[in-house]
Write a protein that holds these residues in place. Structure first.
Motif, PDB file in Angstrom:
ATOM      1  N   ALA A  69       7.366 -14.733  -4.561  1.00 35.97           N
ATOM      2  CA  ALA A  69       6.386 -14.213  -5.513  1.00 35.97           C
ATOM      3  C   ALA A  69       5.017 -14.068  -4.876  1.00 35.97           C
ATOM      4  O   ALA A  69       4.201 -13.242  -5.311  1.00 35.97           O
ATOM      5  CB  ALA A  69       6.299 -15.136  -6.735  1.00 35.97           C
ATOM      6  N   LEU A  70       4.735 -14.865  -3.829  1.00 33.01           N
ATOM      7  CA  LEU A  70       3.445 -14.788  -3.145  1.00 33.01           C
ATOM      8  C   LEU A  70       3.539 -13.974  -1.854  1.00 33.01           C
ATOM      9  O   LEU A  70       2.785 -14.189  -0.914  1.00 33.01           O
ATOM     10  CB  LEU A  70       2.936 -16.199  -2.828  1.00 33.01           C
ATOM     11  N   ASN A  71       4.447 -13.029  -1.831  1.00 32.29           N
ATOM     12  CA  ASN A  71       4.600 -12.146  -0.674  1.00 32.29           C
ATOM     13  C   ASN A  71       4.211 -10.725  -1.066  1.00 32.29           C
ATOM     14  O   ASN A  71       5.045  -9.949  -1.539  1.00 32.29           O
ATOM     15  CB  ASN A  71       6.042 -12.180  -0.170  1.00 32.29           C
ATOM     16  N   PRO A  72       2.936 -10.338  -0.874  1.00 33.61           N
ATOM     17  CA  PRO A  72       2.495  -9.008  -1.312  1.00 33.61           C
ATOM     18  C   PRO A  72       3.125  -7.883  -0.509  1.00 33.61           C
ATOM     19  O   PRO A  72       3.107  -6.727  -0.935  1.00 33.61           O
ATOM     20  CB  PRO A  72       0.976  -9.064  -1.089  1.00 33.61           C
ATOM     21  N   LYS A  73       3.709  -8.210   0.660  1.00 39.41           N
ATOM     22  CA  LYS A  73       4.345  -7.161   1.454  1.00 39.41           C
ATOM     23  C   LYS A  73       5.544  -6.564   0.729  1.00 39.41           C
ATOM     24  O   LYS A  73       5.920  -5.422   0.977  1.00 39.41           O
ATOM     25  CB  LYS A  73       4.754  -7.722   2.822  1.00 39.41           C
ATOM     26  N   ILE A  74       6.150  -7.361  -0.161  1.00 37.54           N
ATOM     27  CA  ILE A  74       7.251  -6.815  -0.958  1.00 37.54           C
ATOM     28  C   ILE A  74       6.730  -5.744  -1.899  1.00 37.54           C
ATOM     29  O   ILE A  74       7.373  -4.704  -2.101  1.00 37.54           O
ATOM     30  CB  ILE A  74       7.958  -7.935  -1.743  1.00 37.54           C
ATOM     31  N   ALA A  75       5.547  -5.976  -2.469  1.00 35.40           N
ATOM     32  CA  ALA A  75       4.945  -4.967  -3.350  1.00 35.40           C
ATOM     33  C   ALA A  75       4.683  -3.680  -2.585  1.00 35.40           C
ATOM     34  O   ALA A  75       4.961  -2.579  -3.076  1.00 35.40           O
ATOM     35  CB  ALA A  75       3.651  -5.505  -3.960  1.00 35.40           C
ATOM     36  N   ALA A 105       2.948  -3.385  -9.421  1.00 37.59           N
ATOM     37  CA  ALA A 105       2.938  -3.613  -7.978  1.00 37.59           C
ATOM     38  C   ALA A 105       2.081  -2.575  -7.263  1.00 37.59           C
ATOM     39  O   ALA A 105       1.425  -2.872  -6.264  1.00 37.59           O
ATOM     40  CB  ALA A 105       4.365  -3.602  -7.431  1.00 37.59           C
ATOM     41  N   ALA A 106       2.077  -1.331  -7.783  1.00 34.22           N
ATOM     42  CA  ALA A 106       1.258  -0.287  -7.173  1.00 34.22           C
ATOM     43  C   ALA A 106      -0.224  -0.622  -7.294  1.00 34.22           C
ATOM     44  O   ALA A 106      -1.014  -0.347  -6.394  1.00 34.22           O
ATOM     45  CB  ALA A 106       1.554   1.059  -7.829  1.00 34.22           C
ATOM     46  N   VAL A 107      -0.602  -1.230  -8.409  1.00 27.03           N
ATOM     47  CA  VAL A 107      -1.998  -1.641  -8.599  1.00 27.03           C
ATOM     48  C   VAL A 107      -2.383  -2.691  -7.572  1.00 27.03           C
ATOM     49  O   VAL A 107      -3.456  -2.646  -6.960  1.00 27.03           O
ATOM     50  CB  VAL A 107      -2.213  -2.174 -10.034  1.00 27.03           C
ATOM     51  N   LEU A 108      -1.497  -3.657  -7.361  1.00 29.58           N
ATOM     52  CA  LEU A 108      -1.756  -4.700  -6.369  1.00 29.58           C
ATOM     53  C   LEU A 108      -1.853  -4.107  -4.970  1.00 29.58           C
ATOM     54  O   LEU A 108      -2.763  -4.432  -4.201  1.00 29.58           O
ATOM     55  CB  LEU A 108      -0.642  -5.756  -6.414  1.00 29.58           C
ATOM     56  N   ALA A 109      -0.911  -3.219  -4.637  1.00 34.05           N
ATOM     57  CA  ALA A 109      -0.899  -2.622  -3.303  1.00 34.05           C
ATOM     58  C   ALA A 109      -2.150  -1.786  -3.054  1.00 34.05           C
ATOM     59  O   ALA A 109      -2.597  -1.646  -1.912  1.00 34.05           O
ATOM     60  CB  ALA A 109       0.357  -1.761  -3.128  1.00 34.05           C
ATOM     61  N   ALA A 110      -2.733  -1.219  -4.120  1.00 38.16           N
ATOM     62  CA  ALA A 110      -3.909  -0.365  -3.983  1.00 38.16           C
ATOM     63  C   ALA A 110      -5.215  -1.137  -4.055  1.00 38.16           C
ATOM     64  O   ALA A 110      -6.282  -0.568  -3.824  1.00 38.16           O
ATOM     65  CB  ALA A 110      -3.888   0.718  -5.062  1.00 38.16           C
ATOM     66  N   SER A 111      -5.160  -2.422  -4.397  1.00 38.01           N
ATOM     67  CA  SER A 111      -6.374  -3.226  -4.538  1.00 38.01           C
ATOM     68  C   SER A 111      -6.503  -4.169  -3.348  1.00 38.01           C
ATOM     69  O   SER A 111      -5.767  -5.156  -3.255  1.00 38.01           O
ATOM     70  CB  SER A 111      -6.329  -4.031  -5.840  1.00 38.01           C
ATOM     71  N   PRO A 112      -7.429  -3.909  -2.428  1.00 33.83           N
ATOM     72  CA  PRO A 112      -7.582  -4.784  -1.257  1.00 33.83           C
ATOM     73  C   PRO A 112      -7.856  -6.237  -1.627  1.00 33.83           C
ATOM     74  O   PRO A 112      -7.319  -7.151  -1.000  1.00 33.83           O
ATOM     75  CB  PRO A 112      -8.771  -4.164  -0.515  1.00 33.83           C
ATOM     76  N   ALA A 113      -8.691  -6.459  -2.649  1.00 30.61           N
ATOM     77  CA  ALA A 113      -9.035  -7.834  -3.030  1.00 30.61           C
ATOM     78  C   ALA A 113      -7.820  -8.564  -3.586  1.00 30.61           C
ATOM     79  O   ALA A 113      -7.546  -9.714  -3.212  1.00 30.61           O
ATOM     80  CB  ALA A 113     -10.155  -7.822  -4.070  1.00 30.61           C
TER      81      ALA A 113
END
Length: 210
Positions: free
Chosen positions: A125-131, A65-73
């Motif tokens: 699962a498609l809610n990146p704000k949770i990450a 999740a940290a990788v997703l949160a750190a990747s703008p794309a």
């Protein structure tokens, strides 16, 4: 040590409890499913939502999740997918509302609107704000004397438990108000409101954050 852990734990319950009861996509999705197909459908939707939370929690503990949160794309991709799904659910609700308002929950079974568990799972699962929440805020609530993986796992389970308790209670309240909610005029108004709310939430999720 025990006092410090308990203090952090109680603070975490307070913060997570407030975040859980604030109306958002989860409540809108549960409302729609419960109104369309009854409380059983609503509870299965809750199960899907909590499964999504646990998946995000496992990803957080594993560091994904940290990788997703750190990747703008990557964040933007998941964000737009999640927004599109909420808009789709809202449009579907408005379309069903436009056709007719069913007289009761048994008139439109789960098969008519898809799997409730999958609806809850996909919406979460498609809610990146949770990450972002799990990687940004959750670590600040973790008791400092516990190993990080155990502390994060404890907080994720706590969040999932609070979500089950709150959303299940909400479904129960909807079922108790069943007779009033099943009046054609009330159901039409609720169907329209829920559809518009889902579309509004989807647009809000898709909006630039600055």
């Amino acid at each position: 040590m025990a006092g410090s852990v308990l203090t952090h734990f109680m603070a975490a319950i307070g913060v997570l409890g407030l975040l859980t009861v604030v109306p958002g996509p989860d409540m809108a999705v549960v409302t729609r499913r419960a109104l369309v197909a009854g409380p059983g459908d609503g509870l299965r939707t809750v199960g899907g939502i909590v499964t999504g939370l646990l998946l995000w929690g496992a990803s957080t503990v594993a560091g994904l999740a940290a990788v997703l949160a750190a990747s703008p794309a990557a964040y933007l991709t998941v964000k737009l997918l999640g927004a599109g799904y909420l808009v789709f659910l809202g449009a579907q609700a408005l379309w069903q509302h436009g056709r007719s308002a069913p007289a009761g929950p048994t008139d439109a079974g789960p098969a008519a609107v898809g799997s409730p568990w999958r609806t809850g799972l996909v919406s979460n699962a498609l809610n990146p704000k949770i990450a972002v929440f799990y990687t940004g805020l959750l670590p600040t609530l973790a008791p400092p004397r516990l190993p990080a993986p155990w502390a994060m796992t404890l907080l994720v389970v706590l969040h999932a438990t609070l979500s089950v308790a709150w959303l299940s209670s909400y479904v129960f309240l909807l079922s108790k108000a069943g007779r009033a909610l099943h009046k054609p005029r009330i159901r039409r108004a609720l169907g329209l409101t829920t559809g518009v709310a889902l579309i509004g939430l989807g647009l809000a999720v898709a909006a630039p954050t600055g």
